[in-house]
Design an enzyme around this catalytic site. Structure first.
Site, PDB file in Angstrom:
ATOM      1  N   LYS A 114       3.785  -8.328 -19.453  1.00 47.91           N
ATOM      2  CA  LYS A 114       5.174  -8.386 -19.929  1.00 47.91           C
ATOM      3  C   LYS A 114       6.109  -7.537 -19.089  1.00 47.91           C
ATOM      4  O   LYS A 114       7.280  -7.869 -18.933  1.00 47.91           O
ATOM      5  CB  LYS A 114       5.252  -7.925 -21.390  1.00 47.91           C
ATOM      6  CG  LYS A 114       4.828  -8.980 -22.380  1.00 47.91           C
ATOM      7  CD  LYS A 114       5.457  -8.709 -23.732  1.00 47.91           C
ATOM      8  CE  LYS A 114       5.021  -9.720 -24.761  1.00 47.91           C
ATOM      9  NZ  LYS A 114       5.441  -9.334 -26.112  1.00 47.91           N
ATOM     10  N   LYS A 198      -0.551 -20.955 -22.732  1.00 42.91           N
ATOM     11  CA  LYS A 198      -0.388 -21.042 -24.178  1.00 42.91           C
ATOM     12  C   LYS A 198       0.905 -21.766 -24.532  1.00 42.91           C
ATOM     13  O   LYS A 198       1.905 -21.614 -23.824  1.00 42.91           O
ATOM     14  CB  LYS A 198      -0.256 -19.612 -24.716  1.00 42.91           C
ATOM     15  CG  LYS A 198      -1.282 -19.240 -25.757  1.00 42.91           C
ATOM     16  CD  LYS A 198      -1.130 -17.808 -26.150  1.00 42.91           C
ATOM     17  CE  LYS A 198      -0.441 -17.697 -27.480  1.00 42.91           C
ATOM     18  NZ  LYS A 198      -0.545 -16.364 -28.087  1.00 42.91           N
ATOM     19  N   LYS A 201       7.312 -20.356 -26.931  1.00 40.15           N
ATOM     20  CA  LYS A 201       8.744 -20.568 -27.066  1.00 40.15           C
ATOM     21  C   LYS A 201       9.452 -20.314 -25.756  1.00 40.15           C
ATOM     22  O   LYS A 201      10.525 -20.839 -25.497  1.00 40.15           O
ATOM     23  CB  LYS A 201       9.276 -19.612 -28.133  1.00 40.15           C
ATOM     24  CG  LYS A 201      10.647 -19.994 -28.588  1.00 40.15           C
ATOM     25  CD  LYS A 201      11.430 -18.859 -29.157  1.00 40.15           C
ATOM     26  CE  LYS A 201      12.883 -19.294 -29.249  1.00 40.15           C
ATOM     27  NZ  LYS A 201      13.774 -18.227 -29.605  1.00 40.15           N
TER      28      LYS A 201
END
Ligand code: TRP
Length: 334
Positions: A114, A198, A201
């Site tokens: 991240k 995965k 969103k």
């Protein structure tokens, strides 16, 4: 040690939940709520480890609660609330910041992903995110934590922190070591465009995911366009090893129709993927569109959603305050 089983899980308020959230988390949350005391938390303090626009954050918290309810969570059975409403999460996370080790956090792969290439610019909050997650769990002395496979490392850290606290403060068994509940079959619903990623969103193309609020038309279009394979459906899982998109569609079909993978392959081997897609679209439309409609309906009544959060906050606070009192005592805080 108390033998009571307590389930805790957290969901980030990203808004617009999708099929991956539904199959990977919400469905399981619903089935657990009739078996154990369950606490489901919308983790707004985790969300702000990367910048969130304030108005969107509020909207996303309510949308996540609406999705919980529409998927079948019952606020009479489960405790549903948002993390920032119970200040004990922040307080315990500070105490655990002092128990957790820099070396442990440095091993967390999600931070590395991240934070990206410029780690100096990541927030300090993002770095200590896993300590806050440990606080969420330990504040309720939760014993079982349903999470996706990507959270397994964070959960192991929570166990290490619990164990170190118990050792440091000489209180064996004070915090139970939380067990992960990772669903075997469907730990991951993958993107419809790239079966190695995965469903998320944040992927740019909306065609990569089925949103819970998609219309029947959108669902059918997205499944039709989903990547699959030009060969026919094989009769063994082994032949799907290098075909992640095809495997993903079969996996989703198996999970949502509750027919195991072998049986699905038995029924469908030799057929074209368009056959599977038609069936998959049908079953998705019948399971997902009623949930989407219910979410939209719930979102019209903001005060109802706020009242549910308030009630959850009250129930969560009773447990949190009692546990925090004992935690402060152990640590020596007057
Ligand atoms: N980190 C989790 C995720 O991104 C969310 C989360 C926060 C959580 N606190 C938790 C999950 C406590 C389980 C238990 O999915």
């Amino acid at each position: 040690m108390s033998k009571k089983k307590i389930v805790f899980s957290g969901v980030q308020p990203t808004g617009n939940l999708h099929l991956g959230n539904y199959l990977g988390a919400l469905k399981n949350f619903v089935s657990l709520q009739s078996k154990m005391q369950c606490i489901y938390c919308v983790v707004d303090l985790h969300a702000i480890t990367t910048f969130q626009k304030p108005d969107e954050l509020k909207k996303n918290v309510l949308e996540t609660v609406a999705s919980f309810l529409a998927a079948g969570l019952n606020p009479e059975k489960s405790i549903i609330f948002n993390q920032s409403a119970v200040p004990g999460h922040a307080e315990l996370s500070w105490i655990l910041n002092c128990v957790s080790r820099v070396g442990w956090l440095n091993r967390m792969t999600q931070f590395k992903d991240k934070a990206g290439s410029d780690k100096e610019k990541a927030s300090v909050g993002l770095y200590i995110y896993p300590n806050l997650m440990a606080a969420d769990i330990l504040l309720y002395k939760a014993t079982h934590v349903p999470v996706g496979a990507d959270q397994k490392q964070h959960l192991e850290l929570s166990r290490d922190i619990a164990q170190k606290f118990n050792n440091d403060f000489n209180c064996r068994d004070f915090f139970p070591l939380p067990e992960p509940l990772i669903q075997k079959n469907i730990s991951r619903v993958m993107s419809l465009r790239d079966g190695t990623k995965k469903m998320s969103k944040s992927e740019e193309s909306d065609y990569s995911r089925i949103n819970l609020q998609d219309s029947a038309d959108e669902i059918m279009k997205k499944i039709k366009k989903a990547k699959s394979d030009s060969e026919q459906i094989p009769d063994s899982l082994k032949s799907l090893e290098n075909k992640p998109e095809a495997l993903n569609l079969i996996n989703i079909y198996s999970e949502i129709s509750k027919v195991n993978l072998e049986k699905v392959l038995n029924e469908m081997s030799g057929k074209e993927y368009s056959f599977l897609k038609t069936k998959l679209a049908e079953i998705l439309v019948s399971e997902i569109t009623p949930i989407g409609k219910e979410i939209k309906k719930l979102l019209q009544d903001r005060s109802h959603l706020e009242a549910i959060l308030k009630k959850g906050k009250r129930k969560a606070s009773i447990i949190a305050e009692e546990n925090l009192k004992n935690i402060r005592e152990k640590v020596g805080l007057i």
